[in-house]
Design a protein around this motif. Structure first.
Motif, mmCIF file in Angstrom:
data_model
loop_
_atom_site.group_PDB
_atom_site.id
_atom_site.type_symbol
_atom_site.label_atom_id
_atom_site.label_comp_id
_atom_site.label_asym_id
_atom_site.label_seq_id
_atom_site.Cartn_x
_atom_site.Cartn_y
_atom_site.Cartn_z
ATOM 1 N N SER A 174 -7.117 1.377 3.093
ATOM 2 C CA SER A 174 -7.620 2.160 1.963
ATOM 3 C C SER A 174 -6.654 2.012 0.796
ATOM 4 O O SER A 174 -5.431 1.911 0.998
ATOM 5 N N PHE A 175 -7.188 2.023 -0.422
ATOM 6 C CA PHE A 175 -6.386 1.756 -1.616
ATOM 7 C C PHE A 175 -6.282 2.985 -2.514
ATOM 8 O O PHE A 175 -7.203 3.785 -2.616
ATOM 9 N N SER A 176 -5.141 3.090 -3.205
ATOM 10 C CA SER A 176 -4.948 4.000 -4.328
ATOM 11 C C SER A 176 -3.810 3.409 -5.153
ATOM 12 O O SER A 176 -3.192 2.418 -4.738
ATOM 13 N N GLU A 177 -3.512 3.999 -6.293
ATOM 14 C CA GLU A 177 -2.461 3.402 -7.128
ATOM 15 C C GLU A 177 -1.932 4.393 -8.149
ATOM 16 O O GLU A 177 -2.532 5.441 -8.406
ATOM 17 N N ASP A 178 -0.775 4.041 -8.728
ATOM 18 C CA ASP A 178 -0.280 4.695 -9.930
ATOM 19 C C ASP A 178 0.057 3.596 -10.926
ATOM 20 O O ASP A 178 -0.356 2.441 -10.745
ATOM 21 N N ASP A 179 0.779 3.905 -11.967
ATOM 22 C CA ASP A 179 1.054 2.903 -12.994
ATOM 23 C C ASP A 179 1.911 1.752 -12.475
ATOM 24 O O ASP A 179 1.791 0.617 -12.960
ATOM 25 N N GLU A 180 2.751 2.011 -11.481
ATOM 26 C CA GLU A 180 3.731 1.010 -11.028
ATOM 27 C C GLU A 180 3.353 0.332 -9.719
ATOM 28 O O GLU A 180 3.684 -0.840 -9.496
ATOM 29 N N PHE A 181 2.645 1.064 -8.837
ATOM 30 C CA PHE A 181 2.406 0.550 -7.493
ATOM 31 C C PHE A 181 0.919 0.603 -7.118
ATOM 32 O O PHE A 181 0.173 1.478 -7.577
ATOM 33 N N LEU A 182 0.533 -0.339 -6.253
ATOM 34 C CA LEU A 182 -0.716 -0.232 -5.512
ATOM 35 C C LEU A 182 -0.345 0.283 -4.132
ATOM 36 O O LEU A 182 0.513 -0.293 -3.456
ATOM 37 N N PHE A 183 -0.992 1.369 -3.705
ATOM 38 C CA PHE A 183 -0.717 1.946 -2.391
ATOM 39 C C PHE A 183 -1.773 1.495 -1.392
ATOM 40 O O PHE A 183 -2.967 1.422 -1.719
ATOM 41 N N VAL A 184 -1.338 1.211 -0.187
ATOM 42 C CA VAL A 184 -2.221 0.751 0.880
ATOM 43 C C VAL A 184 -1.947 1.583 2.123
ATOM 44 O O VAL A 184 -0.789 1.719 2.540
ATOM 45 N N ILE A 185 -3.000 2.164 2.698
ATOM 46 C CA ILE A 185 -2.863 2.942 3.940
ATOM 47 C C ILE A 185 -3.688 2.256 5.016
ATOM 48 O O ILE A 185 -4.871 1.973 4.822
ATOM 49 N N SER A 186 -3.049 1.970 6.138
ATOM 50 C CA SER A 186 -3.730 1.264 7.217
ATOM 51 C C SER A 186 -4.620 2.211 8.010
ATOM 52 O O SER A 186 -4.496 3.437 7.924
ATOM 53 N N TYR A 187 -5.524 1.632 8.785
ATOM 54 C CA TYR A 187 -6.402 2.420 9.650
ATOM 55 C C TYR A 187 -5.584 3.259 10.628
ATOM 56 O O TYR A 187 -5.966 4.375 10.988
#
Length: 465
Positions: A174-187
């Motif tokens: 699953s994806f989310s982000e802020d100005d500096e990073f893309l965040f990734v959370i695994s199943y």
């Protein structure tokens, strides 16, 4: 975001209420209705308003009447999801494809962007489960143990290793982000961040409960669907705060923030939940049989993709403001625009309905009841509510009977009232050849009409000469 903040303070001891069936009407579409498969993974609407459906047997377009299946649009029949990009492009992903859909109404053009492969390669996509567009316009696809970035020309894969490989066919990262990073959370619940400027990958020191199926960011909050419930975490300084259980919804599968700022939560079981600010958790009274995703169209309709077909859920245009009225014949109705209240009468009862601030609900209050009475007419005037009751006319002001006129000596039941532009009340009475007028000062005036035998005055209305 004022309404959304209300979500974070709801306690876990929420009472689950069942929404009444009158609030929504549901229609289910399956193979016998024209779908190519009952297993639906996702739904989306293209710029022309057509509904597109990702099934386990091809890509399907719905025009409101007919379903059209495009099995040759993808290299695999297993379609997974859609994305409308910021530039208006409409994308679809399948097990072996990333394509762009150009619907020109009379024809549809499918443009292949990336072809898939059974094993990972530098120029192919590998069984994508989800698609996300970042703030820079890059497309990210969640593969079984990696994420793939596509900038419109080149690909870059970020592999998290077999220990983070998803064990299911429809979810991985699953994806989310802020100005500096893309965040990734695994199943499995592990969290990573990818620095946008350098592509550096870091493991974050926070773990979410396992079987993460969906994550959505709202403000500085992240909502995460897991097998044990919906969790919330704060995004700050390039990381997540420890997750906290927000809603104890087992096997939560997908989140949807509706156009009215309420939150919908689907599950891999039978349940769909609705959460509004300051209210209890409400469940839709329908067995959905495995919700894979939720979508709200431009028209405000909800489309629910399930393992047992596609469900269209629409707000009911008609509601029952007072269930007590169902057992009675309604003799008359009147609406007071100034006070924004509604009156109705049955044979022996006068009821006022006051709309409530929350939801499409009304407070019902009985103003008058007499088993020997017979209401037949209601009218609103500047002085209040005028009611025709058997042989009488009663004036109610703010729910209180202020004056009564008894015409039992002149005829039968009063069956119609009319308030003209000068606030005169015209009374039509059975077996009475006179039109009775109650003036604003409450004096009475009568106009005789030369009626023929067996004729009577039914009603009086005002017009222009």
């Amino acid at each position: 975001m004022m309404i959304l903040r209300c979500f974070w303070v709801v306690t876990l001891s929420l009472l689950v209420l069942e929404l009444t069936a009158q609030e929504y009407q549901l229609r289910q579409y399956r193979v016998e209705n024209g779908l190519s498969s009952d297993v639906i993974k996702a739904v989306a609407q293209d710029p022309h308003g057509f509904i597109w459906i990702a099934t386990d047997d091809g890509l399907v377009k719905y025009d409101g009447i007919h379903f059209t299946t495009y099995k040759s649009a993808l290299h695999s029949q297993y379609t997974k999801g859609f994305l409308t990009a910021k530039d208006g492009r409409f994308y679809a992903i399948g097990d072996l494809d990333l394509i762009e859909i150009k619907n020109e109404v009379d024809t549809v053009i499918f443009i292949s962007h990336i072809v898939g492969a059974r094993t990972p390669a530098d120029t192919t996509v590998w069984y994508p489960k989800a698609i996300h567009e970042d703030t820079n316009g890059n497309l990210w696809m969640a593969e079984p143990q990696s994420v793939l970035r596509y900038n419109g020309k080149t690909l870059k894969r970020f592999d998290f290793g077999s220990s983070h490989r998803s064990i299911v066919f429809i979810r991985s990262f699953s994806f989310s982000e802020d100005d500096e990073f893309l965040f990734v959370i695994s199943y499995g619940g592990s969290a990573f961040r990818i620095r946008k400027t350098t592509d550096e990958v870091e493991t974050l020191p926070v773990t979410f409960p396992d079987r993460v199926s969906h994550a959505r960011r709202y403000g500085d909050k992240l909502l995460v669907c897991t097998s044990s419930g919906v969790f919330t975490s704060t995004i700050s300084k390039g990381s997540f705060s420890p997750p906290e259980l927000l809603y104890r919804i087992r096997n939560a599968s997908h989140l949807l923030l509706a156009s009215d700022s309420s939150l919908w939560v689907g599950t891999f079981g039978d349940s769909l939940y609705h959460i509004t600010a300051g209210s209890s958790l409400q469940v839709i009274p329908h067995a959905f049989k495995g919700i894979n995703s939720l979508y709200q169209s431009k028209e405000g309709d909800f489309w629910i993709a399930t393992d047992k077909g596609l469900v269209l859920m629409q707000s009911n245009q008609f509601t029952i403001p007072d269930p007590n009225s169902l057992a009675h014949f309604i003799e008359g109705m009147a609406y007071d625009e100034r006070r924004e209240i509604f009156y109705y009468c049955t044979k022996e009862t006068l009821v006022v309905l006051t709309p409530q601030r929350t939801g499409n609900t009304f407070l019902s209050r009985r103003l008058f009841f007499n088993e020997q009475s017979y209401f037949q007419a209601l009218r609103i005037g500047e002085q209040g509510l005028w009611a025709g009751i058997d042989f009488r006319v009663i004036l109610f002001d703010q729910g209180v009977a202020k004056n009564t006129w008894d015409f039992s000596s002149e005829g039968n039941f009063v069956h119609d009232l009319f308030v003209d532009s000068k606030q005169n009340v015209w009374v039509s009475q059975a077996d009475n050849s006179n039109i009775i007028v109650i003036r604003p000062n409450h004096s009475i005036q009568r106009y005789h009409l030369p009626l023929q035998k067996q004729s009577e005055i039914n009603l009086t209305r005002e017009g222009k000469a």
